[in-house]
Design a protein around this motif. Structure first.
Motif, PDB file in Angstrom:
ATOM      1  N   ALA A  71       0.817  -1.216   0.000  1.00 60.46           N
ATOM      2  CA  ALA A  71       0.000   0.000   0.000  1.00 60.46           C
ATOM      3  C   ALA A  71       0.854   1.271   0.000  1.00 60.46           C
ATOM      4  N   SER A  72       2.084   1.187   0.495  1.00 68.13           N
ATOM      5  CA  SER A  72       2.961   2.365   0.550  1.00 68.13           C
ATOM      6  C   SER A  72       3.731   2.606  -0.753  1.00 68.13           C
ATOM      7  N   ILE A  73       3.574   1.731  -1.724  1.00 65.56           N
ATOM      8  CA  ILE A  73       4.354   1.826  -2.969  1.00 65.56           C
ATOM      9  C   ILE A  73       4.026   3.093  -3.764  1.00 65.56           C
ATOM     10  N   ASP A  74       2.801   3.561  -3.746  1.00 64.65           N
ATOM     11  CA  ASP A  74       2.479   4.798  -4.478  1.00 64.65           C
ATOM     12  C   ASP A  74       3.348   5.955  -3.977  1.00 64.65           C
ATOM     13  N   GLU A  75       3.428   6.099  -2.674  1.00 64.06           N
ATOM     14  CA  GLU A  75       4.251   7.154  -2.093  1.00 64.06           C
ATOM     15  C   GLU A  75       5.738   6.919  -2.411  1.00 64.06           C
ATOM     16  N   TRP A  76       6.183   5.673  -2.303  1.00 66.04           N
ATOM     17  CA  TRP A  76       7.576   5.329  -2.596  1.00 66.04           C
ATOM     18  C   TRP A  76       7.917   5.632  -4.054  1.00 66.04           C
ATOM     19  N   GLN A  77       6.997   5.369  -4.955  1.00 62.73           N
ATOM     20  CA  GLN A  77       7.237   5.580  -6.384  1.00 62.73           C
ATOM     21  C   GLN A  77       7.626   7.027  -6.655  1.00 62.73           C
ATOM     22  N   GLY A  78       6.983   7.967  -6.004  1.00 60.26           N
ATOM     23  CA  GLY A  78       7.341   9.368  -6.162  1.00 60.26           C
ATOM     24  C   GLY A  78       8.704   9.678  -5.574  1.00 60.26           C
ATOM     25  N   ALA A  79       9.011   9.083  -4.436  1.00 65.62           N
ATOM     26  CA  ALA A  79      10.292   9.335  -3.761  1.00 65.62           C
ATOM     27  C   ALA A  79      11.472   8.762  -4.527  1.00 65.62           C
ATOM     28  N   VAL A  80      11.269   7.630  -5.186  1.00 73.30           N
ATOM     29  CA  VAL A  80      12.383   6.933  -5.832  1.00 73.30           C
ATOM     30  C   VAL A  80      12.617   7.401  -7.273  1.00 73.30           C
ATOM     31  N   ALA A  81      11.755   8.244  -7.795  1.00 73.60           N
ATOM     32  CA  ALA A  81      11.915   8.739  -9.169  1.00 73.60           C
ATOM     33  C   ALA A  81      13.278   9.436  -9.315  1.00 73.60           C
ATOM     34  N   GLY A  82      14.064   8.986 -10.259  1.00 76.95           N
ATOM     35  CA  GLY A  82      15.375   9.573 -10.512  1.00 76.95           C
ATOM     36  C   GLY A  82      16.476   9.087  -9.583  1.00 76.95           C
ATOM     37  N   ALA A  83      16.174   8.140  -8.710  1.00 76.21           N
ATOM     38  CA  ALA A  83      17.158   7.637  -7.745  1.00 76.21           C
ATOM     39  C   ALA A  83      17.922   6.437  -8.297  1.00 76.21           C
ATOM     40  N   THR A  84      18.967   6.081  -7.594  1.00 77.43           N
ATOM     41  CA  THR A  84      19.662   4.813  -7.821  1.00 77.43           C
ATOM     42  C   THR A  84      19.778   4.125  -6.468  1.00 77.43           C
ATOM     43  N   ILE A  85      19.854   2.817  -6.512  1.00 80.36           N
ATOM     44  CA  ILE A  85      20.087   2.042  -5.292  1.00 80.36           C
ATOM     45  C   ILE A  85      21.256   1.109  -5.578  1.00 80.36           C
ATOM     46  N   ARG A  86      22.312   1.280  -4.808  1.00 82.45           N
ATOM     47  CA  ARG A  86      23.453   0.363  -4.886  1.00 82.45           C
ATOM     48  C   ARG A  86      23.408  -0.508  -3.640  1.00 82.45           C
ATOM     49  N   HIS A  87      23.706  -1.774  -3.818  1.00 86.65           N
ATOM     50  CA  HIS A  87      23.720  -2.655  -2.649  1.00 86.65           C
ATOM     51  C   HIS A  87      24.813  -3.705  -2.781  1.00 86.65           C
ATOM     52  N   ARG A  88      25.302  -4.137  -1.635  1.00 85.28           N
ATOM     53  CA  ARG A  88      26.250  -5.255  -1.624  1.00 85.28           C
ATOM     54  C   ARG A  88      25.976  -6.093  -0.378  1.00 85.28           C
ATOM     55  N   ILE A  89      26.094  -7.379  -0.564  1.00 90.86           N
ATOM     56  CA  ILE A  89      25.862  -8.318   0.531  1.00 90.86           C
ATOM     57  C   ILE A  89      27.084  -8.326   1.438  1.00 90.86           C
ATOM     58  N   GLU A  90      26.835  -8.098   2.727  1.00 87.69           N
ATOM     59  CA  GLU A  90      27.906  -8.150   3.720  1.00 87.69           C
ATOM     60  C   GLU A  90      28.108  -9.575   4.219  1.00 87.69           C
ATOM     61  N   LYS A  91      27.006 -10.276   4.467  1.00 90.13           N
ATOM     62  CA  LYS A  91      27.101 -11.681   4.864  1.00 90.13           C
ATOM     63  C   LYS A  91      25.777 -12.367   4.595  1.00 90.13           C
ATOM     64  N   SER A  92      25.873 -13.672   4.422  1.00 86.68           N
ATOM     65  CA  SER A  92      24.677 -14.469   4.182  1.00 86.68           C
ATOM     66  C   SER A  92      24.900 -15.852   4.785  1.00 86.68           C
ATOM     67  N   GLU A  93      24.050 -16.195   5.757  1.00 87.16           N
ATOM     68  CA  GLU A  93      24.156 -17.515   6.370  1.00 87.16           C
ATOM     69  C   GLU A  93      22.841 -17.885   7.025  1.00 87.16           C
ATOM     70  N   ASN A  94      22.554 -19.175   6.981  1.00 82.68           N
ATOM     71  CA  ASN A  94      21.354 -19.720   7.625  1.00 82.68           C
ATOM     72  C   ASN A  94      20.076 -18.993   7.227  1.00 82.68           C
ATOM     73  N   GLY A  95      19.963 -18.624   5.962  1.00 85.19           N
ATOM     74  CA  GLY A  95      18.745 -17.984   5.475  1.00 85.19           C
ATOM     75  C   GLY A  95      18.622 -16.507   5.804  1.00 85.19           C
ATOM     76  N   GLU A  96      19.672 -15.920   6.403  1.00 85.83           N
ATOM     77  CA  GLU A  96      19.646 -14.498   6.729  1.00 85.83           C
ATOM     78  C   GLU A  96      20.761 -13.794   5.957  1.00 85.83           C
ATOM     79  N   THR A  97      20.403 -12.730   5.263  1.00 88.20           N
ATOM     80  CA  THR A  97      21.350 -11.979   4.447  1.00 88.20           C
ATOM     81  C   THR A  97      21.366 -10.529   4.906  1.00 88.20           C
ATOM     82  N   THR A  98      22.574 -10.034   5.191  1.00 84.87           N
ATOM     83  CA  THR A  98      22.743  -8.638   5.598  1.00 84.87           C
ATOM     84  C   THR A  98      23.341  -7.869   4.435  1.00 84.87           C
ATOM     85  N   VAL A  99      22.729  -6.739   4.118  1.00 86.55           N
ATOM     86  CA  VAL A  99      23.076  -5.946   2.944  1.00 86.55           C
ATOM     87  C   VAL A  99      23.387  -4.514   3.375  1.00 86.55           C
TER      88      VAL A  99
END
Length: 138
Positions: A71-99
């Protein structure tokens, strides 16, 4: 005795392989998440979330259900216009991933640490915490 060591080694190798494969699968889900988040793709985001997901936004003290988040995606869509998101995984184990994720909006950027729990190919939990008001530490 020699044969039993082979069996133990083979069983250990298969276990490690399945853990590595699960981590790789989780990484692919995380990649899909950020791609969908960047374009506010409701369908993809909904597909990636389990029906009983709990999304915790530590900095503002909010916990969202799947329905709340979508339900919050409409608001997010306006906020993210023109943005970039970079991400990298710091660790991943036992089904839990920290980014570590840099949200680079047109007028500011924010560095976040996000932890995802993945089971059955879907995100079952997510916690998001601000690390810095800019992405210089990314």
């Amino acid at each position: 005795m020699h044969r039993s060591w082979r069996r133990v080694f083979l069983a250990a190798a298969l276990l490690v392989t399945s853990i590595v494969r699960a981590s790789a699968d989780d990484g692919a889900i995380i990649d899909r998440w950020y791609s969908a988040l960047l374009v506010a793709d409701r369908t993809e985001l909904s597909d990636l979330l389990s029906d009983d997901v709990r999304m915790k936004l530590d900095d503002i003290g909010v916990v969202q259900s799947k329905e709340d988040f979508i339900a919050s995606i409409d608001e997010w869509q306006g906020a993210v216009a023109g943005a970039t998101i970079r991400h990298r995984i710091e660790k991943s184990e036992n089904g839990e991933t920290t980014v570590l994720a840099c949200y680079d909006f047109p007028n500011n950027d924010t560095l976040m640490r996000e932890t995802f729990t993945v089971a059955g190919g879907r995100i079952t939990a997510s916690t998001q915490t601000a690390v810095a008001q800019d992405c210089s530490a990314y």
